[in-house]
Enzyme design. Structure first.
Site, short mmCIF file in Angstrom:
data_model
loop_
_atom_site.label_atom_id
_atom_site.label_comp_id
_atom_site.label_asym_id
_atom_site.label_seq_id
_atom_site.Cartn_x
_atom_site.Cartn_y
_atom_site.Cartn_z
N GLY A 57 -17.32 26.05 -10.18
CA GLY A 57 -18.33 26.78 -9.43
C GLY A 57 -17.84 27.97 -8.65
N GLU A 116 -13.34 23.17 -13.49
CA GLU A 116 -14.35 23.56 -14.48
C GLU A 116 -14.93 24.95 -14.18
OE1 GLU A 116 -17.37 20.57 -14.64
OE2 GLU A 116 -15.95 18.92 -14.86
N ARG A 158 -32.03 34.85 -15.08
CA ARG A 158 -31.54 34.45 -13.77
C ARG A 158 -32.35 35.02 -12.60
NH1 ARG A 158 -27.14 35.67 -11.80
NH2 ARG A 158 -26.70 33.67 -10.77
N TYR A 203 -24.37 32.81 -18.10
CA TYR A 203 -25.78 32.41 -18.08
C TYR A 203 -26.70 33.60 -18.34
CZ TYR A 203 -23.30 28.58 -15.99
OH TYR A 203 -22.38 27.58 -15.78
N GLY A 247 -16.68 28.22 -14.97
CA GLY A 247 -17.50 28.78 -16.04
C GLY A 247 -17.81 30.23 -15.73
N ARG A 248 -18.65 30.41 -14.73
CA ARG A 248 -19.08 31.76 -14.33
C ARG A 248 -17.91 32.69 -14.06
NH1 ARG A 248 -23.75 32.57 -11.88
NH2 ARG A 248 -23.87 30.36 -11.37
N CYS A 267 -44.91 39.56 -20.54
CA CYS A 267 -46.24 39.41 -19.94
C CYS A 267 -46.24 38.27 -18.92
CB CYS A 267 -47.28 39.16 -21.03
SG CYS A 267 -48.97 39.25 -20.43
N GLU A 268 -45.50 38.48 -17.84
CA GLU A 268 -45.42 37.53 -16.74
C GLU A 268 -45.25 38.31 -15.44
OE1 GLU A 268 -45.60 34.23 -16.58
OE2 GLU A 268 -45.58 33.72 -18.72
#
Length: 422
Positions: free
Chosen positions: A234, A277, A316, A381, A279-280, A352-353
């Protein structure tokens, strides 16, 4: 204000307009040098004791990036059969893959067992299921090894949806259930080879992580002869880098971590393999998205810039209210934030949101139709969470290699690709 693109020479002399013209927009652009640099940093978090950094591949599963991780000496975490298969395709030996699933079906556990991949079980019921699968497959007792994921009671992260430890998360086995872990292990002749945790994603203050490490090592004393202890990951990256946000204090973190490990090793009697671990941290800063502005307008005093970087391309901001810095290119040249008149603008996508907002009320150089937007820190991500919502094909990915040449590492999807599954 400094420019990340200029400071890192991100495009290595290549004109972003040329890249956009050749591969279309939106397009993910990676920088190999930055990726390798970040991977090398996490590979050296612990040097005094046996250690491996397990790259969490859910952050980015492009097989070319997995091959970089392999070359940089990282091991990898997988969350699914698909990720395990991608890792094996990239050349990872099964002993360098750690399966860390959540609420999976028996066939997924069987796949890992058949291929010799170490698995972590996330709940007592999953541990029981693992034992039943071992019985069904007639796995020899000496090969019935697994890890268990412990909820350390500590959580951290930039948004409640990415906090994976503490009282409000679905992940891990609570400490008070540890006696039941041993009961199930004895029932099925399972060896608990390791324990792991994960407190959350994108923390910039090391203290919650160090607290969780200390707590997990305290818990580890309840387990005999562990082969490995996985502290999770993290580590954050500065998403507000154009506002001079500081990087994760890696060197300070390492200096504070080592005494904690020293104390544990002395009391436990040996140094198991320690893991983390990341990742990012490995991939986020190694990618940008180039997207085209196709419309500008003013609504009720709000200035809008409409681009082709929709929430299908980068979810995100819509999902987590995440911030991504944006730099603007016009006619292939960077528009300097120092020289431009910064104007409050809201940058949107083409989905379209109402929630399809890339940046809300952001001070940016006045954006014009035809400009290229360069969205920073999209390697984690980003593409891995892309969708084909609104039936829009997913974008291409290209790599600026260490030699400065541009290479396509995933082609752009087509409408024909979408139709091929019917």
């Amino acid at each position: 204000m400094t420019s990340f693109i200029q400071n890192t020479d991100f495009f290595a002399g290549n004109n972003p307009e040329t890249i956009a013209s050749e591969y279309g927009t939106p397009v993910y652009v990676y920088n190999e040098k930055i990726l390798r640099d970040r991977m090398a940093k996490v590979a050296k978090v612990i040097t005094k004791y046996p250690y491996t950094a397990n790259y969490s591949v859910k952050a980015n599963t492009n097989i070319h990036i997995l091959k970089l991780a392999l070359e940089e000496g990282l091991n990898c975490d997988a969350m699914s059969i698909g990720e395990i298969t991608l890792l094996m395709k990239a050349g990872f030996p099964v002993e360098r893959i750690f399966f860390v699933p959540n609420n999976v079906a028996p066939y997924e556990l069987a796949f890992a067992l058949k291929n010799g991949v170490m698995t972590s079980l996330d709940s007592l019921s999953q541990l029981e299921l693992f034992g039943e699968v071992c019985n069904q497959m007639k796995i020899e007792p000496e090969k019935r090894k697994c890890a268990v994921r412990i909820n350390p009671g500590v959580g951290a992260g930039h948004h409640e949806k990415v906090v994976t430890g503490g009282k409000k998360t679905k992940f891990g086995i609570a400490e008070y259930s540890i006696p039941q872990i041993f009961e199930i292990a004895e029932k099925y002749q399972i060896t608990i080879a390791g324990i792991n945790q994960h407190i959350g994603s994108l923390f910039m203050d090391p203290q919650p992580y160090l607290d969780a490490v200390t707590n997990l090592l305290r818990i580890a004393h309840q387990f005999k002869n562990l082969e490995f202890i996985d502290f999770g990951g993290g580590y954050g990256i500065p998403y507000h880098k154009l506002d001079e946000e500081k990087e994760f204090p890696m060197e300070d973190f390492k200096s504070r971590l080592e005494p904690i490990l020293d104390e544990f090793v002395a009391s436990y009697g040996k140094a198991p393999l320690f893991k983390s671990e990341p990742g990012r941290f490995c991939v986020a800063e190694g990618s940008v998205i180039l997207g085209r502005v196709h419309a500008t307008k003013e609504n009720s005093g709000i200035q809008f810039a409409g681009s082709d970087i929709g929430m299908n391309v980068l979810v995100r901001p819509s999902m987590y209210d995440s911030h991504h810095d944006i730099e603007v290119f016009r006619d292939g040249e960077l528009v300097s934030r120092d020289e431009a008149d910064l104007t409050e603008q809201t940058v949107t996508g083409n989905i379209c949101e109402s929630g399809d907002i890339l940046a809300k009320n952001r001070l940016l150089p006045k954006i014009e139709e035809g400009d290229l937007l360069c969205v920073l820190d999209t390697g984690a991500y980003g593409w891995s969470m892309c969708s084909t919502y609104n039936s829009r094909p997913r974008p291409a990915e290209v790599m600026i290699c260490a030699n400065g040449k541009v290479k396509q590492i995933r082609r752009k999807e087509t409408i024909e690709d979408l139709l091929s599954m019917f």
